[in-house]
Motif scaffolding. Structure first.
Motif, short mmCIF file in Angstrom:
data_model
loop_
_atom_site.label_atom_id
_atom_site.label_comp_id
_atom_site.label_asym_id
_atom_site.label_seq_id
_atom_site.Cartn_x
_atom_site.Cartn_y
_atom_site.Cartn_z
N LEU A 116 -28.22 -4.70 -15.52
CA LEU A 116 -27.32 -4.63 -14.37
C LEU A 116 -27.46 -3.27 -13.68
O LEU A 116 -27.53 -3.20 -12.45
CB LEU A 116 -25.88 -4.85 -14.84
N VAL A 120 -28.87 -2.40 -9.82
CA VAL A 120 -28.10 -1.61 -8.84
C VAL A 120 -28.97 -0.48 -8.30
O VAL A 120 -29.02 -0.24 -7.09
CB VAL A 120 -26.82 -1.06 -9.47
N ASP A 123 -31.35 -1.77 -5.92
CA ASP A 123 -30.72 -2.53 -4.84
C ASP A 123 -31.31 -3.94 -4.75
O ASP A 123 -31.61 -4.45 -3.68
CB ASP A 123 -30.90 -1.81 -3.50
N LEU A 125 -30.49 -7.60 -5.26
CA LEU A 125 -29.35 -8.50 -5.38
C LEU A 125 -29.62 -9.64 -6.35
O LEU A 125 -28.77 -9.98 -7.18
CB LEU A 125 -28.97 -9.06 -4.02
N PHE A 128 -29.49 -8.45 -9.80
CA PHE A 128 -28.11 -8.12 -10.12
C PHE A 128 -27.34 -9.37 -10.53
O PHE A 128 -26.60 -9.37 -11.52
CB PHE A 128 -27.43 -7.45 -8.92
N ILE A 129 -27.52 -10.45 -9.77
CA ILE A 129 -26.82 -11.70 -10.09
C ILE A 129 -27.24 -12.22 -11.46
O ILE A 129 -26.41 -12.63 -12.26
CB ILE A 129 -27.10 -12.76 -9.00
N ASP A 132 -25.73 -9.99 -14.12
CA ASP A 132 -24.29 -10.23 -14.19
C ASP A 132 -24.01 -11.48 -15.02
O ASP A 132 -23.14 -11.49 -15.90
CB ASP A 132 -23.72 -10.38 -12.78
N LYS A 170 -24.50 -2.66 -1.58
CA LYS A 170 -24.76 -1.86 -2.77
C LYS A 170 -23.49 -1.24 -3.32
O LYS A 170 -23.34 -1.11 -4.54
CB LYS A 170 -25.79 -0.77 -2.46
N ASP A 172 -20.55 -2.57 -3.33
CA ASP A 172 -19.89 -3.61 -4.12
C ASP A 172 -20.50 -3.68 -5.51
O ASP A 172 -19.79 -3.82 -6.52
CB ASP A 172 -20.03 -4.98 -3.44
N ASN A 173 -21.82 -3.63 -5.57
CA ASN A 173 -22.51 -3.73 -6.85
C ASN A 173 -22.25 -2.51 -7.74
O ASN A 173 -22.15 -2.64 -8.96
CB ASN A 173 -24.02 -3.90 -6.63
N SER A 176 -18.93 -3.08 -9.23
CA SER A 176 -19.04 -4.12 -10.26
C SER A 176 -19.66 -3.56 -11.54
O SER A 176 -19.22 -3.87 -12.65
CB SER A 176 -19.87 -5.29 -9.74
N LEU A 177 -20.68 -2.71 -11.38
CA LEU A 177 -21.31 -2.08 -12.54
C LEU A 177 -20.30 -1.23 -13.29
O LEU A 177 -20.22 -1.28 -14.53
CB LEU A 177 -22.49 -1.23 -12.10
#
Length: 219
Positions: A116, A120, A123, A125, A128-129, A132, A170, A172-173, A176-177
């Motif tokens: 994860l 990030v 960058d 996405l 990242f999904i 996650d 980014k 937001d991510n 989330s991280l």
């Protein structure tokens, strides 16, 4: 000597179709016919049929009740609610089982968190999904049940249909991280009640976000 896995044509076609659905290139409700897809990918209809059957079993495709034509699964309000109900059962149950998790199971959570962080930084996405989802899968993994883990994988695949067009940046991510790092620390420190509360809140917020994105929040 390690074995070399040679992907079959059917597996390659299945992967391409699956990614087309999960990345939003094939929208919910889009008809998917053997003839058209076989021609598009340059494969035989029996090969294409096998790929479609796999995606049907995964819940990514559904037969229209009237025409019986396969189409990309459409999730409504009740579907999303049901997926999150099942997620709570599996993931919160995983936290309850974390007290007896093996070192290998805990390592899966650490590795998912590392992935994860890398996503990030890059960058990326899509990565990242995936990472996650791996974090949540690791939690379910604490239950030690292959069948429950497979059920969770199917749920998350269907959920990705609903969020294929959700846009995040980014920042937001990064947030989330940070939340995932805090959650993982609670798990590793044995603060399971706090982790349970943390995940409950996040699942509630995530459910509302998905319902808003697909326009099915009950009025």
């Amino acid at each position: 000597m390690s074995k070399i896995h040679r992907e079959t044509v059917t597996e390659r076609v299945t992967t391409v179709l699956r990614q087309s659905i999960l990345r939003g290139r094939l929208l919910q409700g889009t008809p998917v016919t053997e003839e058209a897809m076989a021609e598009q990918y340059g494969v035989s209809r029996p090969t294409l049929r096998q790929a479609l059957n796999t995606l049907l079993l995964e819940g990514l495709l559904t037969r229209h009740p009237g025409t019986r034509v396969l189409e990309v699964t459409t999730l409504n309000h009740d579907d999303v609610r049901d997926i999150y109900r099942a997620r709570r059962f599996l993931e919160l149950g995983g936290i309850n089982a974390a007290a007896t998790a093996s070192a290998q199971q805990l390592e899966q959570l650490r590795l998912a968190l590392q992935s994860l962080a890398k996503a990030v930084d890059a960058d990326d996405l899509e990565a990242f999904i995936e990472a996650d989802y791996d974090c949540h899968a690791a939690i379910v993994g604490f239950l030690g049940s292959r069948n429950l883990s497979e059920a969770h994988t199917l749920l998350m695949s269907k959920l990705r249909i609903a969020i294929a067009h959700v846009t995040v940046d980014k920042q937001d991510n990064l947030e989330s991280l940070r939340i995932h790092e805090e959650f993982t620390k609670k798990i590793l420190a044995g603060r399971l009640e706090e982790a349970h509360q943390n995940l409950t809140q996040r699942l509630n917020e995530s459910e509302l976000t998905v319902l808003e994105k697909i326009g099915t929040v009950p009025r």
